[in-house]
Every structure is written in structure tokens, then in C-alpha cells.
Design an enzyme around this catalytic site. Structure first.
Site: not given
Ligand code: NAD
Length: 358
Positions: A79, A180, A182, A184, A186
Site C-alpha cells: 500500500k 460514508g 462515497g 463504494v 453509493y
Molecule cells: P470515498 O472517498 O469515495 O468515500 C468515502 C466517503 O466517506 C466520502 O463521501 C467522505 O465524505 C465520507 N466520510 C469521511 N469521513 C466521514 C465521517 N466521519 N462520517 C461519515 N462519512 C465520512 O472512498 P471509497 O472509494 O468509497 O472507499 C470507502 C472505504 O472503502 C475506504 O475506507 C476505502 O479504503 C475502502 N475501500 C474502497 C475500495 C474501492 O474500490 N474504492 C476498495 C476496498 C476498500
């Protein structure tokens, strides 16, 4: 201090990169290459201290070793973190400098997107290094933003959890709280809404929750409340370390299943959850959809359909882990860690380690 750091876990390599012109400050951690080149995304985050950035990259890279092993991938775990605010400090120069940094490791580490890094950013990294995945999708090939696949994988993990904990084959009428909304979060809400789930959502970004309310009829609560509402499942999809002995004591759910990496503040919290009668679907077991997609894209010659089929198998893997945990009265994270460590140890003794990507 690295070797004595609390989260140092026999990581093979930890490299600090600095680029004066762009201001890049990044750390790449290669936890294990026993199963193949270390793969895991890059996170850009405004860490308050360098120690916090180091802790995050050490924990996340170990998690990637376990995630890739449990997903059956020929990848080790790694990472990277870039220290900085992605909204203000990300520039093409910084991304290019990071791409060159990754390239200098000659394939021991393969990067992709994570929080703060987008598909467009990955395109810039790819101009500097071949050791990158998660690029824009071309035609029917596997590729593109991994978030929809990650969400689908989490959904599969939830299916296994409701079957074992609630004796349910379908989601209709259940309540799921998502922290959250974001990328994922959504897509997960979209899948759950289609199954007749009542959603409770929270995000620090008010636009994201407004969209979920409008599209899915989700009930919006504050970020402080969302983990503690009454729900069948709580899905942490923001940041890690949100499950502590204190927060677990306040939960009103029977299942935790979400996408966020490192949800448990410490491994011992898995036991606390078990003692509270809450079934925890280990984060890295159910959030591997994105890396499965990324691995097929990286290998080349695979199509989108194959990626969805492979991600759907997260249901079986989660079922196996949770069932064993319930039968042996152990915390599911302990069972998954043990299985992952055994897979990595077997590969190491079979001499598959130390490989760099072609
Ligand atoms: P993202 O940044 O698109 O979404 C994260 C969301 O969390 C954002 O909308 C942000 O505003 C919100 N957020 C931040 N702090 C917050 C809080 N205190 N309370 C509520 N909401 C809060 O990220 P993502 O790609 O959707 O990933 C989300 C999580 O899943 C992360 O931990 C990431 O490491 C993990 N993840 C993502 C993927 C992927 O394919 N994108 C794969 C494996 C793991």
C-alpha cells in the site's frame, strides 16, 4: 522508528519518497511478496503527523496481504500513502513524481486508486510507470473504477452474514445503516435499495447524503449517529478504526459488514464484537471486489463478465469464514487472519516469494 513501530509486522520493505519540485511526500510499504508482487492502492490524506501516515500504510499493507490471499489472487500485499490534502495539494507534477517512485521499485509494488486518488489520477501515474492498475476501462475488458465491484462484493458478504445470523435469504424489509456515501457507499446503497432495504445514511459531505435521500429514499442522520442507530446491518464505508470497545458498546445492530479498511481499532475488538453478539464480516474478506477487478485488468485478456463472476465468490468465502467462526466460537477476524497467514506461509515455503511483476 520502523522495526519497533507498533504496527510493524515483518514488512519486507518500507520506502519513503520525497520530490522537492512537486512537494511529494509518500510512503510505500511492501508487506509481503510471498504470493506475488505486492498490490494495493494509493491513499492521499492530510495526515496530521508522519507517524500517523506510517501507521496507516503499515496497517493497510498488511491488510492487503490478507485480502489478496483470501481473494485467491497471485498478489502479495502493499500500500502507499501520499501525505497531503487531495483537494488542495494534488497536482499532475506530484502524481507524476509518485508514478516514478512506484516505477523505481521495479514491480515489487503495483499501485491503484484508494481514498483521494481517482481513475483520472491513475491515468497520470500510468504515464510514468507500468506498475499501476485501475485505469479507464476500454471496451468489455476488466478495468475502470473498482468501486462498483467493491460494493458488489460487500453486498455478497452481507448475503452470507444475513443467512448465518438472521436466517434470511433475502434483504427485503431489513434496515441497513451506511456510514460514508462515497464511491463504494453509493453503489452499495443502490444494490440494497433494489432489494427492498430501508437505508439510513450519513456523510460529512451533505451533497452525497442528499443524493442518497433523493434516489433511494434514505433517512439521513449525522455522522456521529450513524453507527449507533437501530439497524440489522451497519456498513462502515468511510474510514478505519471506527470500532473500539466504547463504540461497540453503543451499537444497536447484529451485523457489521462494510467496505472501509481496518474497521477494527485493534484486533481484540473482534472479540468484543463477538461477546456483544454482533457478527463481524471481516473487512478485507468482503471488500476485495475492487482488487479482484484490478488484478484481472493488470493480468490483461480478461473481460468484465469474468470480473463480476469472480467477485460474486466473495459470498462463498465470507460464508466459510463466518460459519467456521460461529462453529468454533471465535471472532471472524481471527479466523480470517489465520486462514490468510496460512496461505501466505504455504506460498513462502513453496518458494513463490520475492517475485516482481513482469
Ligand atoms: P470515498 O472517498 O469515495 O468515500 C468515502 C466517503 O466517506 C466520502 O463521501 C467522505 O465524505 C465520507 N466520510 C469521511 N469521513 C466521514 C465521517 N466521519 N462520517 C461519515 N462519512 C465520512 O472512498 P471509497 O472509494 O468509497 O472507499 C470507502 C472505504 O472503502 C475506504 O475506507 C476505502 O479504503 C475502502 N475501500 C474502497 C475500495 C474501492 O474500490 N474504492 C476498495 C476496498 C476498500
Amino acid at each position: 522508528m520502523i522495526f519497533g513501530a507498533e504496527n510493524f509486522d515483518a514488512h519486507e520493505q518500507v520506502v519513503f519518497f520525497h520530490d522537492q519540485d512537486s512537494g511529494l511526500k509518500a510512503i510505500v510499504a511492501v508487506h509481503s511478496t510471498a504470493l506475488g508482487p505486492a498490490a494495493g492502492g494509493c491513499r492521499m490524506w492530510p495526515y496530521a503527523t508522519e507517524a500517523q501516515a506510517l501507521t496507516d500504510v503499515l496497517r493497510l499493507s498488511r491488510g492487503m496481504s490478507f485480502k489478496n490471499a483470501m481473494a485467491g489472487l497471485s498478489f502479495g500485499g502493499g500500500k502507499s500513502v501520499i501525505i497531503g490534502d487531495a483537494r488542495r495539494e494534488k497536482s499532475e507534477g506530484l502524481l507524476r513524481a509518485f508514478g516514478r517512485a512506484v516505477g523505481s521499485l521495479n514491480g515489487r509494488y503495483i499501485t491503484a486508486e484508494d481514498v483521494g486518488i481517482t481513475e483520472a489520477d491513475v491515468g497520470i501515474l500510468a504515464q510514468e510507470t507500468q506498475y499501476v492498475s485501475g485505469r479507464k476501462q476500454v471496451g468489455a475488458a476488466a478495468g475502470g473504477n473498482p468501486a462498483p465491484k467493491t460494493a458488489f462484493g460487500v453486498f455478497q458478504g452481507m448475503r452470507a452474514a444475513i443467512e448465518l445470523k438472521l436466517q434470511r435469504k433475502d434483504f427485503a424489509g431489513l434496515t441497513v445503516a451506511v456510514q460514508g456515501i462515497g464511491q463504494v457507499g453509493y453503489h452499495l446503497c443502490r444494490l440494497l435499495h433494489k432489494e427492498g432495504v430501508s437505508l439510513v445514511v450519513a456523510d460529512v459531505n451533505t451533497d452525497s447524503v442528499a443524493r442518497a435521500a433523493a434516489e433511494f429514499g434514505a433517512r439521513v442522520v449525522t455522522p456521529e449517529e450513524v453507527l449507533f442507530v437501530k439497524a440489522d446491518i451497519v456498513a462502515p464505508c468511510a474510514l478505519g478504526a471506527i470500532l473500539t470497545p466504547d463504540s461497540v458498546a453503543r451499537l444497536q445492530t447484529s451485523i457489521i459488514a462494510g467496505a472501509a479498511n481496518n474497521q477494527l481499532a485493534t484486533d481484540a475488538v473482534g472479540e468484543t464484537l463477538k461477546n456483544h453478539g454482533i457478527l463481524y464480516a471481516p473487512d478485507y474478506v468482503i471488500n476485495s471486489g475492487g482488487i479482484i477487478n484490478v488484478s484481472l485488468e493488470y493480468a490483461g485478456g480478461h473481460d468484465e463478465k469474468e470480473a463480476w463472476t469472480k467477485v460474486a465468490r466473495i459470498y462463498e468465502t465470507t460464508h466459510m469464514v463466518l460459519e467456521r467462526a460461529m462453529n468454533e466460537q471465535r471472532a471472524p477476524n481471527a479466523v480470517a487472519d489465520e486462514m490468510a497467514k496460512n496461505l501466505i506461509a504455504a506460498a513462502r515455503s513453496a518458494g513463490r516469494g520475492g517475485k516482481a511483476a513482469a
